[in-house]
Design a protein around this motif. Sequence first.
Motif, short mmCIF file in Angstrom:
data_model
loop_
_atom_site.label_atom_id
_atom_site.label_comp_id
_atom_site.label_asym_id
_atom_site.label_seq_id
_atom_site.Cartn_x
_atom_site.Cartn_y
_atom_site.Cartn_z
N ALA A 172 -2.51 0.26 -4.49
CA ALA A 172 -2.32 -1.11 -4.02
C ALA A 172 -1.44 -1.87 -5.00
N THR A 173 -0.60 -2.75 -4.47
CA THR A 173 0.28 -3.58 -5.29
C THR A 173 0.30 -5.01 -4.75
N GLU A 174 0.77 -5.92 -5.58
CA GLU A 174 1.13 -7.23 -5.06
C GLU A 174 2.30 -7.04 -4.10
N PRO A 175 2.43 -7.86 -3.06
CA PRO A 175 3.53 -7.67 -2.10
C PRO A 175 4.91 -7.61 -2.76
N THR A 176 5.12 -8.45 -3.75
CA THR A 176 6.43 -8.52 -4.40
C THR A 176 6.70 -7.33 -5.32
N GLU A 177 5.65 -6.56 -5.63
CA GLU A 177 5.81 -5.43 -6.55
C GLU A 177 5.89 -4.08 -5.84
N LEU A 178 5.79 -4.08 -4.53
CA LEU A 178 5.76 -2.80 -3.79
C LEU A 178 7.00 -1.98 -4.05
N LEU A 179 8.16 -2.60 -3.96
CA LEU A 179 9.41 -1.85 -4.13
C LEU A 179 9.51 -1.27 -5.54
N SER A 180 9.19 -2.06 -6.55
CA SER A 180 9.35 -1.57 -7.92
C SER A 180 8.37 -0.46 -8.23
N LEU A 209 0.85 -1.20 0.00
CA LEU A 209 0.00 0.00 0.00
C LEU A 209 0.88 1.24 0.00
N ILE A 210 0.68 2.10 -0.98
CA ILE A 210 1.43 3.34 -1.13
C ILE A 210 0.46 4.51 -1.02
N ALA A 211 0.80 5.48 -0.19
CA ALA A 211 -0.01 6.69 -0.05
C ALA A 211 0.73 7.86 -0.69
N GLY A 265 9.12 11.50 -10.00
CA GLY A 265 8.95 12.74 -9.26
C GLY A 265 7.73 12.81 -8.37
N VAL A 266 7.06 11.67 -8.17
CA VAL A 266 5.89 11.64 -7.30
C VAL A 266 6.34 11.55 -5.84
N LYS A 267 5.79 12.42 -5.00
CA LYS A 267 6.17 12.44 -3.59
C LYS A 267 5.32 11.43 -2.82
N ILE A 268 5.98 10.44 -2.24
CA ILE A 268 5.28 9.37 -1.53
C ILE A 268 5.21 9.67 -0.04
N ASP A 269 4.00 9.59 0.49
CA ASP A 269 3.80 9.83 1.92
C ASP A 269 4.21 8.62 2.74
N SER A 270 3.84 7.42 2.28
CA SER A 270 4.21 6.20 2.98
C SER A 270 4.10 5.01 2.03
#
Length: 250
Positions: free
Chosen positions: A174-182, A139-141, A191-196
């Motif tokens: 939302a991502t698959e667990p293995t795809e979160l990092l990529s 999960l990326i915010a 250039g997208v600012k990620i909150d978490s």
Amino acid sequence: MSGHSKWSTIKRQKGAADAKRGALFTKLGKEITLAARAGGGDPDANYRLRLAVDKARAANMPADNIKRAIERATGGKEAVEYEEITYEGYGPGGVALLVETATDNKNRTAAEVRSIFSKFGGQLAGQGSVAWQFEQRGLIAIEGGSGDPDDIALAAIDAGATDVDTESDPIEIATEPTELLSVQTSLQDAGVKIDSAELTMVAKTPIEVDLDKARSNLKLIEALEDSDDVQRVTANFELPDEIVAEAAAS
């Protein structure tokens, strides 16, 4: 993902209260220690640790606290052995709950979790009773003002995201667990600012409960999360809009 942003609203309110009490730093420190023990003390080589450290920094956890938390797992003088245990149970109205803990005394934690379930109208269940109703997701915010939501959504999908909620604040991906990092890396490179960014559990098929049952379950969840040994609680019920409004106004 549907409805997850409502839970995020509640979690932000709870996180602010935890930060005031210092309870948030305790939980973040345990997660750092567990991550360092599992994969080593270098965040560049241990993605779970990197996520934990980033989350701690976002919460303004002092650098010395982060360093000590890593040392607890890597042979420092404050070494502590935490054990990860997930409890399963039911809240009022048959709501399924996963309770993730980190403890140095599993007998104490088991007794406390059982007592909280009983006190707030729930029931602790056996292993495997409700876990099948949940799945792990990345999960990326995304902070507001990071760009056009539609452009962010397209970039996220192109990078491998499985779902994007552009209506939530912040935007949730939302991502698959293995795809979160990529996916996280691709968005940052754009250039997208990620909150978490974090690995979390989500309900496969959320259920609806009436307003009274929702409030009762939230009281149970809050009591569980107030325990120093509890890292995270996940439930499978949809939050009514009235509950979200009450949290925003509190």
